[in-house]
Write an enzyme that holds these catalytic residues in place. Structure first.
Site, PDB file in Angstrom:
ATOM      1  N   GLY A 108      82.193  38.549 -38.312  1.00  0.00           N
ATOM      2  CA  GLY A 108      82.197  37.354 -39.155  1.00  0.00           C
ATOM      3  C   GLY A 108      81.822  36.151 -38.325  1.00  0.00           C
ATOM      4  O   GLY A 108      81.892  36.192 -37.095  1.00  0.00           O
TER       5      GLY A 108
ATOM      6  N   CYS B 215      83.431  43.333 -33.521  1.00  0.00           N
ATOM      7  CA  CYS B 215      83.177  41.916 -33.234  1.00  0.00           C
ATOM      8  C   CYS B 215      84.371  41.064 -33.697  1.00  0.00           C
ATOM      9  O   CYS B 215      85.474  41.248 -33.194  1.00  0.00           O
ATOM     10  CB  CYS B 215      81.854  41.494 -33.870  1.00  0.00           C
ATOM     11  SG  CYS B 215      81.258  39.918 -33.242  1.00  0.00           S
ATOM     12  N   TYR B 216      84.173  40.184 -34.674  1.00  0.00           N
ATOM     13  CA  TYR B 216      85.298  39.364 -35.134  1.00  0.00           C
ATOM     14  C   TYR B 216      86.478  40.263 -35.537  1.00  0.00           C
ATOM     15  O   TYR B 216      87.642  39.939 -35.286  1.00  0.00           O
ATOM     16  CB  TYR B 216      84.877  38.502 -36.330  1.00  0.00           C
ATOM     17  CG  TYR B 216      85.992  37.636 -36.892  1.00  0.00           C
ATOM     18  CD1 TYR B 216      86.190  36.346 -36.424  1.00  0.00           C
ATOM     19  CD2 TYR B 216      86.859  38.127 -37.881  1.00  0.00           C
ATOM     20  CE1 TYR B 216      87.222  35.556 -36.919  1.00  0.00           C
ATOM     21  CE2 TYR B 216      87.886  37.353 -38.384  1.00  0.00           C
ATOM     22  CZ  TYR B 216      88.069  36.066 -37.894  1.00  0.00           C
ATOM     23  OH  TYR B 216      89.095  35.293 -38.389  1.00  0.00           O
TER      24      TYR B 216
ATOM     25  N   HIS C 147      77.815  45.459 -31.817  1.00  0.00           N
ATOM     26  CA  HIS C 147      77.486  45.900 -33.185  1.00  0.00           C
ATOM     27  C   HIS C 147      76.893  47.306 -33.172  1.00  0.00           C
ATOM     28  O   HIS C 147      75.728  47.476 -32.813  1.00  0.00           O
ATOM     29  CB  HIS C 147      76.510  44.915 -33.827  1.00  0.00           C
ATOM     30  CG  HIS C 147      77.161  43.607 -34.141  1.00  0.00           C
ATOM     31  ND1 HIS C 147      77.854  43.388 -35.317  1.00  0.00           N
ATOM     32  CD2 HIS C 147      77.282  42.472 -33.419  1.00  0.00           C
ATOM     33  CE1 HIS C 147      78.349  42.167 -35.308  1.00  0.00           C
ATOM     34  NE2 HIS C 147      78.024  41.586 -34.171  1.00  0.00           N
TER      35      HIS C 147
ATOM     36  N   GLU D 194      76.142  48.999 -35.689  1.00  0.00           N
ATOM     37  CA  GLU D 194      75.334  49.210 -36.906  1.00  0.00           C
ATOM     38  C   GLU D 194      73.878  48.794 -36.749  1.00  0.00           C
ATOM     39  O   GLU D 194      73.048  49.145 -37.565  1.00  0.00           O
ATOM     40  CB  GLU D 194      75.973  48.476 -38.098  1.00  0.00           C
ATOM     41  CG  GLU D 194      75.949  46.956 -38.043  1.00  0.00           C
ATOM     42  CD  GLU D 194      77.073  46.322 -37.216  1.00  0.00           C
ATOM     43  OE1 GLU D 194      77.694  47.044 -36.407  1.00  0.00           O
ATOM     44  OE2 GLU D 194      77.302  45.113 -37.356  1.00  0.00           O
TER      45      GLU D 194
ATOM     46  N   GLY E 159      59.971  49.292 -62.501  1.00  0.00           N
ATOM     47  CA  GLY E 159      60.506  49.254 -61.147  1.00  0.00           C
ATOM     48  C   GLY E 159      61.333  50.494 -60.833  1.00  0.00           C
ATOM     49  O   GLY E 159      61.635  51.309 -61.712  1.00  0.00           O
ATOM     50  N   VAL E 160      61.695  50.621 -59.568  1.00  0.00           N
ATOM     51  CA  VAL E 160      62.433  51.799 -59.100  1.00  0.00           C
ATOM     52  C   VAL E 160      63.806  51.901 -59.769  1.00  0.00           C
ATOM     53  O   VAL E 160      64.196  52.961 -60.260  1.00  0.00           O
ATOM     54  CB  VAL E 160      62.662  51.705 -57.567  1.00  0.00           C
ATOM     55  CG1 VAL E 160      63.368  52.951 -57.061  1.00  0.00           C
ATOM     56  CG2 VAL E 160      61.362  51.485 -56.835  1.00  0.00           C
ATOM     57  N   ASP E 161      64.525  50.789 -59.801  1.00  0.00           N
ATOM     58  CA  ASP E 161      65.925  50.852 -60.239  1.00  0.00           C
ATOM     59  C   ASP E 161      66.057  51.292 -61.697  1.00  0.00           C
ATOM     60  O   ASP E 161      66.837  52.185 -62.017  1.00  0.00           O
ATOM     61  CB  ASP E 161      66.618  49.499 -60.040  1.00  0.00           C
ATOM     62  CG  ASP E 161      66.408  48.957 -58.636  1.00  0.00           C
ATOM     63  OD1 ASP E 161      66.057  49.761 -57.758  1.00  0.00           O
ATOM     64  OD2 ASP E 161      66.584  47.748 -58.434  1.00  0.00           O
TER      65      ASP E 161
ATOM     66  N   LYS F  62      69.585  50.311 -52.092  1.00  0.00           N
ATOM     67  CA  LYS F  62      68.215  50.602 -52.551  1.00  0.00           C
ATOM     68  C   LYS F  62      67.652  51.914 -51.980  1.00  0.00           C
ATOM     69  O   LYS F  62      67.084  52.721 -52.711  1.00  0.00           O
ATOM     70  CB  LYS F  62      67.316  49.438 -52.118  1.00  0.00           C
ATOM     71  CG  LYS F  62      65.916  49.507 -52.649  1.00  0.00           C
ATOM     72  CD  LYS F  62      65.837  48.757 -53.941  1.00  0.00           C
ATOM     73  CE  LYS F  62      64.454  48.735 -54.516  1.00  0.00           C
ATOM     74  NZ  LYS F  62      64.475  47.994 -55.797  1.00  0.00           N
TER      75      LYS F  62
END
Ligand code: XMP
Length: 515
Positions: free
Chosen positions: A58, A85-86, A173, A175, A229-231, A370
């Protein structure tokens, strides 16, 4: 929405820019993860029976007066917790460690040194490795019961663990891709510390969702607006698998689609045997857009006309109780988390469906990112051309004709130019690498010379960007030979164009679209 797993990890979000990415990476490790605000109550967290908690990074300092907090009793329940981290600093401070401002802080690639045996998270990994950091405060002394397992030049305690209590912290991090052993560290936490054994995958959502949709809608009729669209395509296909002909899809062709797009969507869904109403509404839209030059006015007109057409079709179908929406997890998080009442997301960012059209929402993709939706689409047998389609704004080409009215002549020119660009980009195998690639038509004319005569015609601007999430974007470095081909083809093949320009602006300060 429940998920096809009994194992889940909750990521308590302190507002870090990478919080969503943490959840995505955990899912990539095969464990379902969901974000929750760090202030979520203990009861609520425990009611989910998570296998572990992750405290995110954060932007704040733990010493700021209003620094975000979390229910600290979570640290005393022997539930595995990983602070990042935070999150690590908040955990260390809560348990009596010393957290202080560390000189200049550490930002970007940083050398990490494993301390002692490296503990569960780092044991056996290279004793020197790189990691990605973004912090000003550091942990200078670990709380009682913890062992430091790594350090960096600016962080005396860059990672720590208390195996007894199941508490782990890393300053870096894991990620982000710039932390080479990040996924390994996450995996160890998930598998060795938290004891997760299942393998979650986006595809495992399919069976679960089919059952959930059946249960939710029973024998009712359901409607879905397809946008191309994809969604919406994946959501529609999933709902059709679940309830068959009780679903009707409505495709409103506003005449602002790219070349062939409408036909492709309609044909694909007809092939799937999905009941589909395709409305050719081009004339209506173009009449409403005549003489309109202001971009916001264009958006509003397209949005409200779309709703009007959709409403007319819905009323014709009679007794429809449910509306399918391709809401994604990122939409859910942006609107304030998974508990917030769903708001109808119009395809056009304006208004919503009118109040007298009351539908309950079916949102089978609400828990997916997505890229996971794409995996589900593939699992459901949607063609690559649909699953990998680049995002396209609801108002379509209507916001890509700039500084003048949207009319049939300009739309045809833009569509033809855009089709050439897409063709060349696909031929160059760049389509998937680009977030978006498209043409813009400024409604001005300039002088050119063709054959023996002067021309007075439109320019076409090529816009191609790379991006992770559309919040920021960089202009794509398209190969010169491709640009040359696109330019000469557009000028030679599209009547009414005598100039091609390339947009080389990043976002910010520019935006992806021109209007
Ligand atoms: P900008 O232009 O703001 O675009 O950088 C970010 C992303 O949003 C899309 N976009 C829209 N989508 N209605 C939509 O449905 C709109 O009015 C609209 N404007 C921009 C854009 O294509 C990009 O993916």
């Amino acid at each position: 929405m429940s998920v096809a797993t009994t194992e889940e990890v909750l990521v308590l979000d302190f507002g870090g820019q990478y919080s969503q990415l943490i959840a995505r990476r955990i899912r990539e490790c095969g464990v379902f993860a969901e974000l929750m605000p760090a202030t979520t109550s203990v009861e609520k967290i425990l009611s989910r029976d998570p296998k572990a908690l992750v405290l995110s990074g954060g932007p704040a300092s733990v010493h700021d007066p209003g620094a975000p907090s979390f229910p600290e009793e979570l640290l005393g329940l022997h539930m595995p917790v990983l602070g990042i981290c935070y999150g690590m600093q908040a955990m260390a401070k809560a348990l009596g460690g010393r957290v202080e401002v560390a000189g200049k802080g550490e930002f970007g690639r940083t050398d990490l040194f494993v301390v002692g045996d490296g503990g569960t998270l780092l044991g056996g990994l290279p004793r020197e490795q790189t990691c990605w950091m973004s912090h000003r405060d550091s942990v200078f002394e670990a709380p009682e019961g913890f062992s430091p397992i790594a350090s960096t030049p600016g962080s005396p305690v860059a990672a720590l663990e208390d195996r007894e209590r199941g508490l782990y912290g890393i300053q870096f991090h894991p990620e982000v891709v710039h932390t080479p052993f990040g996924t390994e560290v996450l995996n160890r936490f998930l598998r060795e510390v938290a004891g997760c054994v299942e393998q979650w995958s986006p595809a495992s959502v399919v069976a679960e969702q089919i059952a959930a949709i059946r249960e939710q809608v029973g024998d009712s009729k359901v409607i879905c607006g397809l946008s191309g669209g994809v969604d919406s395509s994946v959501a529609a296909k999933l709902v059709h698998e679940a309830i068959g002909d009780k679903l009707t899809c409505v495709f409103v062709d506003h005449g602002l689609m790219r070349s062939n797009e409408g036909v492709e969507v309609v044909e694909a869904f007809k092939d799937f045997g999905v009941p589909l109403v395709a409305v050719d509404a081009e004339k209506r839209f173009l009449e409403k857009l005549a003489g309109v030059t202001d971009p916001e006015a264009k958006r509003k007109i397209i949005g409200s006309e779309f709703i009007r057409v959709f409403e007319e079709e819905a009323l014709k179908l009679a007794d429809v109780d449910y509306l399918v929406q391709g809401t994604l997890y990122s939409d859910v998080i942006e609107s304030g988390g998974s508990d917030h009442a769903a708001t109808i997301k119009s395809h056009h960012n304006v208004g919503g469906l009118p109040d007298d059209l009351e539908f309950e929402l079916v949102e089978p993709l609400r828990m997916l990112f997505k890229d996971e939706v794409r995996a589900v689409g593939t699992e459901l047998g949607l063609p690559d051309s649909m699953v990998w389609r680049q995002p396209f704004p609801g108002p379509g080409l209507g916001i890509r004709i700039i500084g003048g009215e949207v009319n049939r002549e300009r739309l045809d020119i833009l569509r033809a130019a855009d089709a050439i660009l897409q063709e060349e980009i696909r031929a160059g195998e760049l389509y998937r690498e680009l977030w978006q690639s498209f043409c813009v038509l400024p409604a001005i004319r300039s002088v050119g010379v063709q054959g023996d005569g002067r021309t007075y015609a439109y320019p076409i601007v090529i816009r191609a960007v790379t991006s992770e999430d559309a919040m920021t974007a960089d202009w794509a470095r398209l190969p010169y030979d491709l640009l040359e081909r696109v330019s000469s083809r557009i000028i030679n093949e599209v009547n009414g164009v005598n100039r091609v320009a390339l947009d080389i602006s990043s976002k910010p300060p520019a935006t992806i679209e021109w209007e």
